[in-house]
Motif scaffolding. Structure first.
Motif, PDB file in Angstrom:
ATOM      1  N   GLY A  74       0.814  -1.208   0.000  1.00  0.00           N
ATOM      2  CA  GLY A  74       0.000   0.000   0.000  1.00  0.00           C
ATOM      3  C   GLY A  74       0.842   1.248   0.000  1.00  0.00           C
ATOM      4  N   ARG A  75       0.322   2.299   0.671  1.00  0.00           N
ATOM      5  CA  ARG A  75       1.001   3.589   0.707  1.00  0.00           C
ATOM      6  C   ARG A  75       0.951   4.159   2.119  1.00  0.00           C
ATOM      7  N   ILE A  76       1.903   5.022   2.445  1.00  0.00           N
ATOM      8  CA  ILE A  76       1.907   5.705   3.734  1.00  0.00           C
ATOM      9  C   ILE A  76       1.020   6.935   3.615  1.00  0.00           C
ATOM     10  N   GLN A  77       0.219   7.154   4.642  1.00  0.00           N
ATOM     11  CA  GLN A  77      -0.678   8.311   4.684  1.00  0.00           C
ATOM     12  C   GLN A  77      -0.496   9.022   6.021  1.00  0.00           C
ATOM     13  N   THR A  78      -0.455  10.341   5.994  1.00  0.00           N
ATOM     14  CA  THR A  78      -0.464  11.117   7.227  1.00  0.00           C
ATOM     15  C   THR A  78      -1.727  11.950   7.240  1.00  0.00           C
ATOM     16  N   ARG A  79      -2.307  12.095   8.404  1.00  0.00           N
ATOM     17  CA  ARG A  79      -3.526  12.893   8.560  1.00  0.00           C
ATOM     18  C   ARG A  79      -3.542  13.476   9.964  1.00  0.00           C
ATOM     19  N   SER A  80      -4.432  14.433  10.169  1.00  0.00           N
ATOM     20  CA  SER A  80      -4.562  15.026  11.494  1.00  0.00           C
ATOM     21  C   SER A  80      -6.034  15.160  11.834  1.00  0.00           C
ATOM     22  N   TYR A  81      -6.311  15.255  13.114  1.00  0.00           N
ATOM     23  CA  TYR A  81      -7.683  15.453  13.591  1.00  0.00           C
ATOM     24  C   TYR A  81      -7.626  16.170  14.929  1.00  0.00           C
ATOM     25  N   GLU A  82      -8.770  16.708  15.326  1.00  0.00           N
ATOM     26  CA  GLU A  82      -8.847  17.382  16.612  1.00  0.00           C
ATOM     27  C   GLU A  82      -9.386  16.417  17.658  1.00  0.00           C
ATOM     28  N   ALA A  83      -8.646  16.246  18.739  1.00  0.00           N
ATOM     29  CA  ALA A  83      -9.033  15.336  19.816  1.00  0.00           C
ATOM     30  C   ALA A  83     -10.140  15.980  20.663  1.00  0.00           C
ATOM     31  N   LYS A  84     -10.745  15.177  21.511  1.00  0.00           N
ATOM     32  CA  LYS A  84     -11.838  15.658  22.370  1.00  0.00           C
ATOM     33  C   LYS A  84     -11.395  16.799  23.279  1.00  0.00           C
ATOM     34  N   ASP A  85     -10.114  16.802  23.658  1.00  0.00           N
ATOM     35  CA  ASP A  85      -9.614  17.875  24.527  1.00  0.00           C
ATOM     36  C   ASP A  85      -9.221  19.136  23.752  1.00  0.00           C
ATOM     37  N   GLY A  86      -9.447  19.131  22.439  1.00  0.00           N
ATOM     38  CA  GLY A  86      -9.174  20.297  21.610  1.00  0.00           C
ATOM     39  C   GLY A  86      -7.791  20.329  21.000  1.00  0.00           C
ATOM     40  N   SER A  87      -6.916  19.390  21.368  1.00  0.00           N
ATOM     41  CA  SER A  87      -5.562  19.363  20.814  1.00  0.00           C
ATOM     42  C   SER A  87      -5.569  18.713  19.436  1.00  0.00           C
ATOM     43  N   LYS A  88      -4.604  19.097  18.618  1.00  0.00           N
ATOM     44  CA  LYS A  88      -4.489  18.533  17.280  1.00  0.00           C
ATOM     45  C   LYS A  88      -3.611  17.287  17.348  1.00  0.00           C
ATOM     46  N   ARG A  89      -4.082  16.191  16.797  1.00  0.00           N
ATOM     47  CA  ARG A  89      -3.354  14.916  16.790  1.00  0.00           C
ATOM     48  C   ARG A  89      -2.971  14.572  15.360  1.00  0.00           C
ATOM     49  N   TYR A  90      -1.801  13.973  15.204  1.00  0.00           N
ATOM     50  CA  TYR A  90      -1.316  13.554  13.897  1.00  0.00           C
ATOM     51  C   TYR A  90      -1.180  12.040  13.866  1.00  0.00           C
ATOM     52  N   VAL A  91      -1.542  11.451  12.732  1.00  0.00           N
ATOM     53  CA  VAL A  91      -1.499  10.000  12.577  1.00  0.00           C
ATOM     54  C   VAL A  91      -0.754   9.666  11.290  1.00  0.00           C
ATOM     55  N   THR A  92       0.170   8.715  11.376  1.00  0.00           N
ATOM     56  CA  THR A  92       0.824   8.158  10.191  1.00  0.00           C
ATOM     57  C   THR A  92       0.460   6.683  10.153  1.00  0.00           C
ATOM     58  N   GLU A  93      -0.053   6.230   9.011  1.00  0.00           N
ATOM     59  CA  GLU A  93      -0.523   4.845   8.884  1.00  0.00           C
ATOM     60  C   GLU A  93      -0.302   4.366   7.461  1.00  0.00           C
ATOM     61  N   VAL A  94      -0.404   3.069   7.274  1.00  0.00           N
ATOM     62  CA  VAL A  94      -0.314   2.476   5.945  1.00  0.00           C
ATOM     63  C   VAL A  94      -1.723   2.163   5.476  1.00  0.00           C
ATOM     64  N   VAL A  95      -2.071   2.647   4.289  1.00  0.00           N
ATOM     65  CA  VAL A  95      -3.348   2.310   3.668  1.00  0.00           C
ATOM     66  C   VAL A  95      -3.068   1.159   2.703  1.00  0.00           C
ATOM     67  N   ALA A  96      -3.574  -0.025   3.035  1.00  0.00           N
ATOM     68  CA  ALA A  96      -3.289  -1.231   2.253  1.00  0.00           C
ATOM     69  C   ALA A  96      -4.257  -1.352   1.089  1.00  0.00           C
ATOM     70  N   ASN A  97      -3.729  -1.645  -0.090  1.00  0.00           N
ATOM     71  CA  ASN A  97      -4.596  -1.959  -1.227  1.00  0.00           C
ATOM     72  C   ASN A  97      -4.340  -3.365  -1.747  1.00  0.00           C
ATOM     73  N   GLU A  98      -3.340  -4.035  -1.182  1.00  0.00           N
ATOM     74  CA  GLU A  98      -3.070  -5.442  -1.477  1.00  0.00           C
ATOM     75  C   GLU A  98      -2.882  -6.171  -0.156  1.00  0.00           C
ATOM     76  N   VAL A  99      -3.506  -7.336  -0.029  1.00  0.00           N
ATOM     77  CA  VAL A  99      -3.431  -8.099   1.216  1.00  0.00           C
ATOM     78  C   VAL A  99      -3.203  -9.565   0.889  1.00  0.00           C
ATOM     79  N   GLU A 100      -2.268 -10.191   1.606  1.00  0.00           N
ATOM     80  CA  GLU A 100      -2.008 -11.623   1.458  1.00  0.00           C
ATOM     81  C   GLU A 100      -2.053 -12.257   2.840  1.00  0.00           C
ATOM     82  N   PHE A 101      -2.875 -13.282   3.000  1.00  0.00           N
ATOM     83  CA  PHE A 101      -2.937 -14.003   4.270  1.00  0.00           C
ATOM     84  C   PHE A 101      -1.868 -15.089   4.240  1.00  0.00           C
ATOM     85  N   LEU A 102      -0.919 -15.020   5.155  1.00  0.00           N
ATOM     86  CA  LEU A 102       0.183 -15.982   5.165  1.00  0.00           C
ATOM     87  C   LEU A 102       0.005 -17.093   6.180  1.00  0.00           C
TER      88      LEU A 102
END
Length: 148
Positions: A74-102
């Motif tokens: 897949g690809r690496i994605q970064t995004r941000s959102y506002e938490a319940k306490d009002g602080s800005k949070r950043y997330v880095t994750e992999v968005v998978a478009n291919e999956v293999e069960f090993l």
């Protein structure tokens, strides 16, 4: 270019949810990916957050469970959102478009393959991929020997 390929084990059961409105399936999971620390000469792991969408998300949630081994592309994605306490949070994750069960997941289901549209390596219960057993110790490579 933004491409990622990982092989690892699920740290817990995948979480399947559906988006409001369209009802699109989305599964989140954390993949523990082995690495070798040359300084300590110990095996360690990185814990990578992964997001899978659509039919593949449903398959992952239905057939994989904690400890199951899988490969993702897949690809690496970064995004941000506002938490319940009002602080800005950043997330880095992999968005998978291919999956293999090993390895098999929960129940007695036979694992299936969606990785690259081929089941050449398929799923097996011996945790191998292309004839290589990833549970065996690997010979560490000294980074000083790599010419680039």
């Amino acid at each position: 270019m933004n491409k990622v390929f990982l092989i690892g084990r699920l740290t817990k059961d995948p979480e399947l949810k559906f988006t409001p409105g369209s009802g699109t399936a989305v599964t989140t999971l954390t993949l523990a990916v082995d690495k070798y620390n040359t300084a300590t000469k110990q095996r360690e792991a990185d814990f990578i957050p992964v997001v899978v969408w659509g039919k593949q998300a449903e398959s992952v949630a239905n057939y994989m469970s904690k400890g199951s081994q899988m490969a993702i592309g897949g690809r690496i994605q970064t995004r941000s959102y506002e938490a319940k306490d009002g602080s800005k949070r950043y997330v880095t994750e992999v968005v998978a478009n291919e999956v293999e069960f090993l390895s098999k997941g929960n129940g007695n289901h036979q694992a299936s393959s969606d990785f690259g549209g081929s089941s050449e390596y398929g799923a097996s219960s011996n945790n191998s991929f292309g004839g290589s057993n990833f549970d065996e110790d690997m010979t560490p490579v000294d980074d000083g020997d790599i010419p680039f």
